[in-house]
Motif scaffolding. Sequence first.
Motif, PDB file in Angstrom:
ATOM      1  N   LYS A 125       0.792  -1.397   0.018  1.00 58.64           N
ATOM      2  CA  LYS A 125       0.085  -0.299  -0.086  1.00 58.64           C
ATOM      3  C   LYS A 125       0.672   1.227   0.248  1.00 58.64           C
ATOM      4  N   ILE A 126       2.334   1.527   0.923  1.00 63.30           N
ATOM      5  CA  ILE A 126       2.644   2.465   1.121  1.00 63.30           C
ATOM      6  C   ILE A 126       3.582   2.668  -0.503  1.00 63.30           C
ATOM      7  N   SER A 127       3.810   1.196  -0.960  1.00 60.68           N
ATOM      8  CA  SER A 127       4.929   2.024  -2.602  1.00 60.68           C
ATOM      9  C   SER A 127       3.336   2.197  -3.930  1.00 60.68           C
ATOM     10  N   GLU A 128       2.532   1.414  -3.307  1.00 59.73           N
ATOM     11  CA  GLU A 128       1.608   2.325  -4.312  1.00 59.73           C
ATOM     12  C   GLU A 128       0.645   3.784  -3.836  1.00 59.73           C
ATOM     13  N   GLU A 129       1.208   3.759  -2.827  1.00 57.29           N
ATOM     14  CA  GLU A 129       0.602   5.340  -3.189  1.00 57.29           C
ATOM     15  C   GLU A 129       1.643   6.189  -3.580  1.00 57.29           C
ATOM     16  N   LEU A 130       3.538   5.984  -3.189  1.00 56.38           N
ATOM     17  CA  LEU A 130       4.194   6.586  -3.859  1.00 56.38           C
ATOM     18  C   LEU A 130       4.468   6.104  -5.141  1.00 56.38           C
ATOM     19  N   LYS A 131       3.771   5.523  -5.513  1.00 54.35           N
ATOM     20  CA  LYS A 131       4.066   5.053  -6.966  1.00 54.35           C
ATOM     21  C   LYS A 131       5.644   4.318  -7.602  1.00 54.35           C
ATOM     22  N   SER A 132       5.766   3.509  -6.324  1.00 53.63           N
ATOM     23  CA  SER A 132       7.395   3.282  -6.837  1.00 53.63           C
ATOM     24  C   SER A 132       7.165   2.185  -6.206  1.00 53.63           C
ATOM     25  N   ASN A 133       8.242   1.060  -7.263  1.00 52.44           N
ATOM     26  CA  ASN A 133       8.052  -0.353  -7.052  1.00 52.44           C
ATOM     27  C   ASN A 133       9.228  -0.837  -6.753  1.00 52.44           C
ATOM     28  N   ASP A 134      10.056   0.221  -6.111  1.00 55.27           N
ATOM     29  CA  ASP A 134      11.241  -0.156  -5.189  1.00 55.27           C
ATOM     30  C   ASP A 134      11.107   0.440  -4.153  1.00 55.27           C
ATOM     31  N   ILE A 135      12.347  -0.481  -3.229  1.00 58.88           N
ATOM     32  CA  ILE A 135      11.831  -1.123  -1.960  1.00 58.88           C
ATOM     33  C   ILE A 135      12.853  -0.173  -1.079  1.00 58.88           C
ATOM     34  N   GLN A 136      13.971   0.274  -1.472  1.00 49.63           N
ATOM     35  CA  GLN A 136      14.768   1.002  -1.841  1.00 49.63           C
ATOM     36  C   GLN A 136      13.867   2.358  -1.415  1.00 49.63           C
ATOM     37  N   GLU A 137      13.885   3.017  -2.568  1.00 47.14           N
ATOM     38  CA  GLU A 137      13.239   4.122  -3.267  1.00 47.14           C
ATOM     39  C   GLU A 137      11.804   4.387  -1.809  1.00 47.14           C
ATOM     40  N   VAL A 138      11.604   3.415  -1.714  1.00 47.47           N
ATOM     41  CA  VAL A 138       9.921   3.412  -0.569  1.00 47.47           C
ATOM     42  C   VAL A 138      10.538   3.982   0.558  1.00 47.47           C
ATOM     43  N   ALA A 139      11.986   2.808   1.262  1.00 45.50           N
ATOM     44  CA  ALA A 139      12.913   3.314   2.529  1.00 45.50           C
ATOM     45  C   ALA A 139      13.075   4.571   2.456  1.00 45.50           C
ATOM     46  N   ASP A 140      14.019   4.783   1.763  1.00 47.05           N
ATOM     47  CA  ASP A 140      14.146   6.713   1.663  1.00 47.05           C
ATOM     48  C   ASP A 140      13.490   7.313   2.163  1.00 47.05           C
ATOM     49  N   THR A 141      11.845   7.617   0.722  1.00 46.16           N
ATOM     50  CA  THR A 141      10.795   8.551   1.017  1.00 46.16           C
ATOM     51  C   THR A 141      10.806   8.902   2.487  1.00 46.16           C
ATOM     52  N   ALA A 142      10.164   7.232   3.066  1.00 45.41           N
ATOM     53  CA  ALA A 142       9.712   7.276   4.466  1.00 45.41           C
ATOM     54  C   ALA A 142      10.823   7.064   5.406  1.00 45.41           C
ATOM     55  N   GLY A 143      12.058   8.023   5.156  1.00 46.55           N
ATOM     56  CA  GLY A 143      13.253   7.627   6.050  1.00 46.55           C
ATOM     57  C   GLY A 143      13.496   6.821   7.126  1.00 46.55           C
ATOM     58  N   VAL A 144      13.588   5.256   6.303  1.00 50.52           N
ATOM     59  CA  VAL A 144      14.326   3.959   6.963  1.00 50.52           C
ATOM     60  C   VAL A 144      14.902   3.996   6.296  1.00 50.52           C
ATOM     61  N   MET A 145      16.087   3.298   7.077  1.00 47.95           N
ATOM     62  CA  MET A 145      17.110   2.334   6.276  1.00 47.95           C
ATOM     63  C   MET A 145      17.296   1.164   6.682  1.00 47.95           C
ATOM     64  N   LEU A 146      16.940   0.412   5.275  1.00 51.92           N
ATOM     65  CA  LEU A 146      17.470  -1.294   5.301  1.00 51.92           C
ATOM     66  C   LEU A 146      18.865  -1.931   6.348  1.00 51.92           C
ATOM     67  N   GLY A 147      17.930  -3.275   6.897  1.00 53.01           N
ATOM     68  CA  GLY A 147      18.992  -3.554   7.839  1.00 53.01           C
ATOM     69  C   GLY A 147      19.319  -4.564   7.157  1.00 53.01           C
TER      70      GLY A 147
END
Length: 195
Positions: free
Chosen positions: A159-181
Amino acid sequence: MNFIAIDFETANEKRNSPCSIGLVVVRGGEVVEKLHYLIRPQEMRFMPINIGIHGIRPAMVGDAPEFPEVWDKIKHYFQGSIVVAHNAAFDISVLRKTAELYDIELPSFRYICTMKLAKNFYLGLENAKLNTVNDFLGYKFIHHDALFDALACSNILLKISEELKSNDIQEVADTAGVMLGYVDSNGYSSCSLKG
């Protein structure tokens, strides 16, 4: 968007006591596989508080395989994947501690926490609990069932990726201010909020 979503339930307060795992495979933004296994913990000690949460009792896992047998069936999903969990600190810790208990070497993978994502993305919610976020998203599920929790977790990321219109998890994380572990043979790094 490709990832796997996982959820563990544990028998007691120890992180190396999984009694259930749910795993959902998402390919191209669609759920393509759903797996659920009951697991017999090495130490068959179930705490009443844990039973009260997930409803799994010792008799239900008496004939279930221990973790190494389950791991043999699911480990290929993890290698090089992005693993998604809600409160990933817990689920990744269960995986790591159980792997240590059985002397299993984990494959390399990156992971992201949908609780942290939701906390930063859905700012108006009173909390970022799995059921709170999915109630907001209109997604109904059976809470504290490992498979349904994994599905609910995948729903949040989709749902978050849909709202951001992004299929890239890294991009979703960057936009939401979250660093992947990450987890690899040298150790691990926790998924965290940026800044």
